[in-house]
Design a protein around this motif. Structure first.
Motif, mmCIF file in Angstrom:
data_model
loop_
_atom_site.group_PDB
_atom_site.id
_atom_site.type_symbol
_atom_site.label_atom_id
_atom_site.label_comp_id
_atom_site.label_asym_id
_atom_site.label_seq_id
_atom_site.Cartn_x
_atom_site.Cartn_y
_atom_site.Cartn_z
ATOM 1 N N HIS A 298 0.684 -1.329 0.258
ATOM 2 C CA HIS A 298 -0.149 -0.307 -0.393
ATOM 3 C C HIS A 298 0.545 1.503 0.382
ATOM 4 O O HIS A 298 1.870 1.383 0.793
ATOM 5 C CB HIS A 298 -1.121 -0.179 0.994
ATOM 6 C CG HIS A 298 -2.339 -1.127 1.062
ATOM 7 N ND1 HIS A 298 -3.026 -1.160 -0.097
ATOM 8 C CD2 HIS A 298 -2.285 -2.247 2.214
ATOM 9 C CE1 HIS A 298 -4.107 -1.716 0.555
ATOM 10 N NE2 HIS A 298 -3.315 -2.788 1.846
ATOM 11 N N PHE A 299 0.115 2.683 -0.490
ATOM 12 C CA PHE A 299 0.876 4.050 -0.515
ATOM 13 C C PHE A 299 0.235 4.921 0.263
ATOM 14 O O PHE A 299 -1.482 4.635 0.596
ATOM 15 C CB PHE A 299 0.726 3.832 -2.383
ATOM 16 C CG PHE A 299 2.150 3.205 -2.882
ATOM 17 C CD1 PHE A 299 3.688 3.387 -2.782
ATOM 18 C CD2 PHE A 299 1.896 2.250 -3.134
ATOM 19 C CE1 PHE A 299 4.616 1.907 -2.939
ATOM 20 C CE2 PHE A 299 2.549 1.334 -4.403
ATOM 21 C CZ PHE A 299 3.571 0.888 -3.861
ATOM 22 N N HIS A 300 -0.032 5.698 0.441
ATOM 23 C CA HIS A 300 -0.267 7.121 0.283
ATOM 24 C C HIS A 300 0.655 8.446 0.117
ATOM 25 O O HIS A 300 2.200 8.454 0.020
ATOM 26 C CB HIS A 300 -0.738 7.469 1.601
ATOM 27 C CG HIS A 300 0.497 6.987 3.214
ATOM 28 N ND1 HIS A 300 -0.079 6.416 3.983
ATOM 29 C CD2 HIS A 300 1.734 7.621 3.577
ATOM 30 C CE1 HIS A 300 1.235 6.416 5.069
ATOM 31 N NE2 HIS A 300 2.523 6.451 3.966
ATOM 32 N N ARG A 301 0.103 9.753 0.092
ATOM 33 C CA ARG A 301 0.679 10.640 -0.870
ATOM 34 C C ARG A 301 0.216 11.856 -0.498
ATOM 35 O O ARG A 301 -1.724 11.667 -0.278
ATOM 36 C CB ARG A 301 0.838 10.666 -1.888
ATOM 37 C CG ARG A 301 -0.280 10.183 -3.021
ATOM 38 C CD ARG A 301 0.130 10.120 -3.888
ATOM 39 N NE ARG A 301 0.610 10.999 -4.436
ATOM 40 C CZ ARG A 301 1.667 10.958 -5.321
ATOM 41 N NH1 ARG A 301 1.633 9.340 -6.376
ATOM 42 N NH2 ARG A 301 3.072 11.695 -6.103
ATOM 43 N N ARG A 302 0.859 13.024 -0.309
ATOM 44 C CA ARG A 302 -0.496 14.344 0.608
ATOM 45 C C ARG A 302 -0.889 14.751 -1.746
ATOM 46 O O ARG A 302 -0.049 13.951 -2.285
ATOM 47 C CB ARG A 302 -0.007 15.111 0.526
ATOM 48 C CG ARG A 302 0.977 15.497 2.281
ATOM 49 C CD ARG A 302 1.100 16.565 2.697
ATOM 50 N NE ARG A 302 2.221 16.218 4.006
ATOM 51 C CZ ARG A 302 1.459 16.247 5.418
ATOM 52 N NH1 ARG A 302 -0.179 16.191 5.253
ATOM 53 N NH2 ARG A 302 1.691 15.947 6.577
ATOM 54 N N HIS A 303 -1.788 15.500 -1.616
ATOM 55 C CA HIS A 303 -2.687 16.126 -2.495
ATOM 56 C C HIS A 303 -3.002 17.233 -2.379
ATOM 57 O O HIS A 303 -3.221 17.923 -0.811
ATOM 58 C CB HIS A 303 -3.474 15.351 -2.920
ATOM 59 C CG HIS A 303 -4.147 16.011 -4.524
ATOM 60 N ND1 HIS A 303 -5.272 17.495 -4.964
ATOM 61 C CD2 HIS A 303 -3.818 16.000 -5.676
ATOM 62 C CE1 HIS A 303 -5.289 17.412 -5.591
ATOM 63 N NE2 HIS A 303 -4.515 16.707 -6.354
ATOM 64 N N PRO A 304 -2.783 18.510 -2.944
ATOM 65 C CA PRO A 304 -2.429 20.181 -2.757
ATOM 66 C C PRO A 304 -3.671 20.034 -1.851
ATOM 67 O O PRO A 304 -4.074 21.693 -1.240
ATOM 68 C CB PRO A 304 -1.789 20.693 -3.899
ATOM 69 C CG PRO A 304 -1.989 20.086 -4.809
ATOM 70 C CD PRO A 304 -2.262 18.389 -4.112
ATOM 71 N N ASP A 305 -4.576 19.798 -2.613
ATOM 72 C CA ASP A 305 -6.183 20.421 -2.768
ATOM 73 C C ASP A 305 -7.004 19.032 -1.685
ATOM 74 O O ASP A 305 -8.630 19.942 -1.591
ATOM 75 C CB ASP A 305 -6.734 20.785 -4.396
ATOM 76 C CG ASP A 305 -5.874 21.605 -4.675
ATOM 77 O OD1 ASP A 305 -6.056 22.935 -4.238
ATOM 78 O OD2 ASP A 305 -5.299 21.605 -6.063
ATOM 79 N N PHE A 306 -6.613 17.895 -1.893
ATOM 80 C CA PHE A 306 -7.677 16.535 -1.707
ATOM 81 C C PHE A 306 -6.961 16.402 -0.544
ATOM 82 O O PHE A 306 -7.195 14.806 0.563
ATOM 83 C CB PHE A 306 -8.122 15.867 -2.619
ATOM 84 C CG PHE A 306 -8.577 16.595 -4.237
ATOM 85 C CD1 PHE A 306 -9.907 17.321 -3.471
ATOM 86 C CD2 PHE A 306 -8.132 16.832 -4.515
ATOM 87 C CE1 PHE A 306 -10.304 18.296 -4.673
ATOM 88 C CE2 PHE A 306 -8.216 17.058 -6.182
ATOM 89 C CZ PHE A 306 -9.649 17.881 -6.144
ATOM 90 N N GLY A 307 -6.241 16.560 0.312
ATOM 91 C CA GLY A 307 -5.866 16.056 1.941
ATOM 92 C C GLY A 307 -4.830 15.056 1.252
ATOM 93 O O GLY A 307 -3.788 15.151 0.253
ATOM 94 N N VAL A 308 -5.091 14.032 2.046
ATOM 95 C CA VAL A 308 -3.804 12.952 2.559
ATOM 96 C C VAL A 308 -4.720 12.038 1.215
ATOM 97 O O VAL A 308 -6.092 11.400 1.659
ATOM 98 C CB VAL A 308 -3.577 12.386 3.231
ATOM 99 C CG1 VAL A 308 -2.912 11.152 2.666
ATOM 100 C CG2 VAL A 308 -2.248 13.275 3.846
ATOM 101 N N LEU A 309 -4.096 11.359 0.453
ATOM 102 C CA LEU A 309 -4.590 10.140 -0.625
ATOM 103 C C LEU A 309 -3.895 8.542 -0.053
ATOM 104 O O LEU A 309 -2.383 8.825 0.083
ATOM 105 C CB LEU A 309 -4.950 10.162 -2.171
ATOM 106 C CG LEU A 309 -4.841 8.844 -2.696
ATOM 107 C CD1 LEU A 309 -6.431 8.666 -2.631
ATOM 108 C CD2 LEU A 309 -4.490 9.001 -5.044
#
Length: 229
Positions: free
Chosen positions: A176-187
């Motif tokens: 699994h992975f996660h990442r930030r998005h500048p407009d939508f928080g954390v994915l």
């Protein structure tokens, strides 16, 4: 919030389809201090002989607010209870409909493919619909201003919809992975709620995901109530 959603859906339907299944925020979502969105594949329609007609006026939000059904929603509700209320597995192992209803009203659930399918998802078809509708999906997500988007078996498609490349992924767990998005928080990527893993293993994996988000600085430890193991 529902008026804003419906205005988007009216434009979406006029542009793309003769009708589709509406989805989105539960009735108590707007009042949540921490906003979680579950990004799902598609709703199930059995048999799906003509889902456009059958579901033209069906509203997934009403289905959620009314308690939905145990399949899919029991697990989503367990995970939500852990994240928002700090629930342990023992608190939610036996999920009652009234408990599930209360929890579902606090989240948003978005299907990548708005036309319902069958119990066996065709991921290439879901990806096709999602990419064709990417602009609308981004606009829908922007309504919710999410802190966390949990991509339930949809992470790679979600990255493409959100114009993200794999370069900034942070791995958690084995796959699994996660990442930030500048407009939508954390994915973050996670199992689909109807995964073949047991409900207990899925819950434990969700707590591990929450712990990984904290450890990697993706979410502040005091952003939500989840402190139970």
């Amino acid at each position: 919030m529902r008026e804003i959603e419906n205005a988007l859906f009216d434009r979406w339907v006029d542009h793309r389809y003769p009708g589709f299944l509406k989805d989105g925020a539960g009735k108590d979502f707007a009042s949540q201090s921490f906003r979680i969105v579950y990004l799902l594949k598609e709703a199930v329609c059995e048999p799906a002989t003509d889902p456009l007609i059958r579901f033209k006026w069906w509203d997934y939000r009403d289905f959620m607010n009314g308690g939905g059904q145990a399949a899919t929603w029991n697990n989503l509700s367990r995970w939500t209870a852990h994240l928002l209320d700090g629930a342990s597995y023992g608190d939610v192992a036996d999920m009652r409909k009234e408990q599930r209803t209360r929890l579902q009203r606090r989240i948003a659930a978005v299907n990548l493919k708005k036309i319902p399918g069958t119990s066996t998802s065709d991921m290439s078809e879901i990806e096709h619909f999602a990419l064709e509708d990417a602009q609308f999906l981004r606009e829908q997500l922007s309504i919710y201003r999410p802190d966390l988007i949990v991509a339930c078996g949809t992470f790679e498609i979600a990255e493409r919809v959100l114009n993200l490349t794999p370069a900034d992924r942070v791995k958690w767990g084995e796959r699994h992975f996660h990442r930030r998005h500048p407009d939508f928080g954390v994915l973050t990527s996670f199992w689909h709620p109807q995964s073949r893993l047991s409900k207990k293993k899925l819950f434990r994996s969700f707590t591990e995901m929450v712990a990984a988000l904290k450890a990697d600085g993706m979410l502040m430890a005091n952003s939500f109530s989840s402190d139970a193991a």
